[in-house]
Design a protein around this motif. Structure first.
Motif, PDB file in Angstrom:
ATOM      1  N   TYR A  84       0.838  -1.202   0.000  1.00  0.00           N
ATOM      2  CA  TYR A  84       0.000   0.000   0.000  1.00  0.00           C
ATOM      3  C   TYR A  84       0.874   1.253   0.000  1.00  0.00           C
ATOM      4  CZ  TYR A  84      -3.206   3.619   1.491  1.00  0.00           C
ATOM      5  OH  TYR A  84      -3.919   4.778   1.566  1.00  0.00           O
ATOM      6  N   THR A 131       2.348   1.863  -3.321  1.00  0.00           N
ATOM      7  CA  THR A 131       1.368   2.411  -4.256  1.00  0.00           C
ATOM      8  C   THR A 131       1.315   3.936  -4.154  1.00  0.00           C
ATOM      9  OG1 THR A 131       0.073   0.387  -4.106  1.00  0.00           O
ATOM     10  CG2 THR A 131      -1.052   2.312  -4.986  1.00  0.00           C
ATOM     11  N   LYS A 188       4.306   5.133  -6.018  1.00  0.00           N
ATOM     12  CA  LYS A 188       4.058   4.960  -7.461  1.00  0.00           C
ATOM     13  C   LYS A 188       3.183   6.094  -7.994  1.00  0.00           C
ATOM     14  CE  LYS A 188       1.366   2.102 -10.579  1.00  0.00           C
ATOM     15  NZ  LYS A 188       0.446   0.976 -10.658  1.00  0.00           N
ATOM     16  N   ASP A 189       2.102   6.402  -7.290  1.00  0.00           N
ATOM     17  CA  ASP A 189       1.207   7.470  -7.729  1.00  0.00           C
ATOM     18  C   ASP A 189       1.953   8.797  -7.833  1.00  0.00           C
ATOM     19  OD1 ASP A 189      -0.816   5.609  -7.802  1.00  0.00           O
ATOM     20  OD2 ASP A 189      -1.703   6.223  -5.892  1.00  0.00           O
ATOM     21  N   ILE A 226       5.926  -3.246  -6.884  1.00  0.00           N
ATOM     22  CA  ILE A 226       4.689  -3.307  -7.642  1.00  0.00           C
ATOM     23  C   ILE A 226       4.992  -2.955  -9.093  1.00  0.00           C
ATOM     24  CG2 ILE A 226       3.117  -2.818  -5.739  1.00  0.00           C
ATOM     25  CD1 ILE A 226       3.032   0.073  -6.627  1.00  0.00           C
TER      26      ILE A 226
END
Length: 168
Positions: free
Chosen positions: A49, A52, A55-56, A162
């Motif tokens: 999480y 993520t 990544k965003d 990820i």
């Protein structure tokens, strides 16, 4: 008397066979437990999480991710704090205890072992444990310092990776 001797030998053989089977089962069980302990610091839900969120942010900033080897976004907490100029990412680095950020080819076999030399030993171990799949994608790898090991020596690092984009 002859039957009693046969029963004794038969009992000893059965016990011996059961002991051998139990030893084999124990060996297999210990291999599974060791593998789980080795992977316990990799890719748990909390860190996926957090990755993520990283990544965003990187996708929002349009960071170039096309690579056949390893792109080091930042290596070391201080380098990560220097690398990012906005307060949002600096806060993420501090709050989530981010130590390093890398982008690699999805398949670690395509990277080549000689490209691992600039990485920390724990990161090299993590890359070696990843499954080599033929997916045409890139992998975002984030190295976190375990909150329970903050300020302790040696520090314990946890990883999550990820998919970040497709190979064109």
């Amino acid at each position: 008397m002859n039957k009693k001797g046969f029963v004794l030998i038969e009992t000893i053989v059965v016990i011996l066979v059961l002991c051998v089977l139990l030893i084999m089962l124990y060996g297999g069980y210990m291999n599974v437990i060791t593998a789980v302990q080795k992977k316990s610091h990799y890719d748990n839900t909390e860190y996926i999480y957090k990755t993520t969120l990283v990544k965003d942010y990187l996708l929002e900033k349009n960071i170039n991710i096309e690579t056949e080897t390893i792109i080091t976004i930042c290596q070391g907490k201080d380098a990560c704090l220097e690398r990012f100029t906005d307060n949002y990412m600096k806060e993420l680095v501090n709050q989530m205890h981010i130590n390093s950020i890398y982008i690699t080819n999805w398949n670690p076999a395509k990277i080549g072992k000689n490209n691992f030399s600039s990485l920390e030993a724990t990161t090299q171990n993590y890359l070696n444990k990843l499954d080599a799949t033929d997916e045409n994608a890139y992998r975002l790898i984030v190295m976190y310092e375990n909150e329970n090991s903050l300020g302790k020596t040696p520090a314990v690092y946890e990883y999550a990776s990820i998919k970040i984009g497709d190979v064109k």
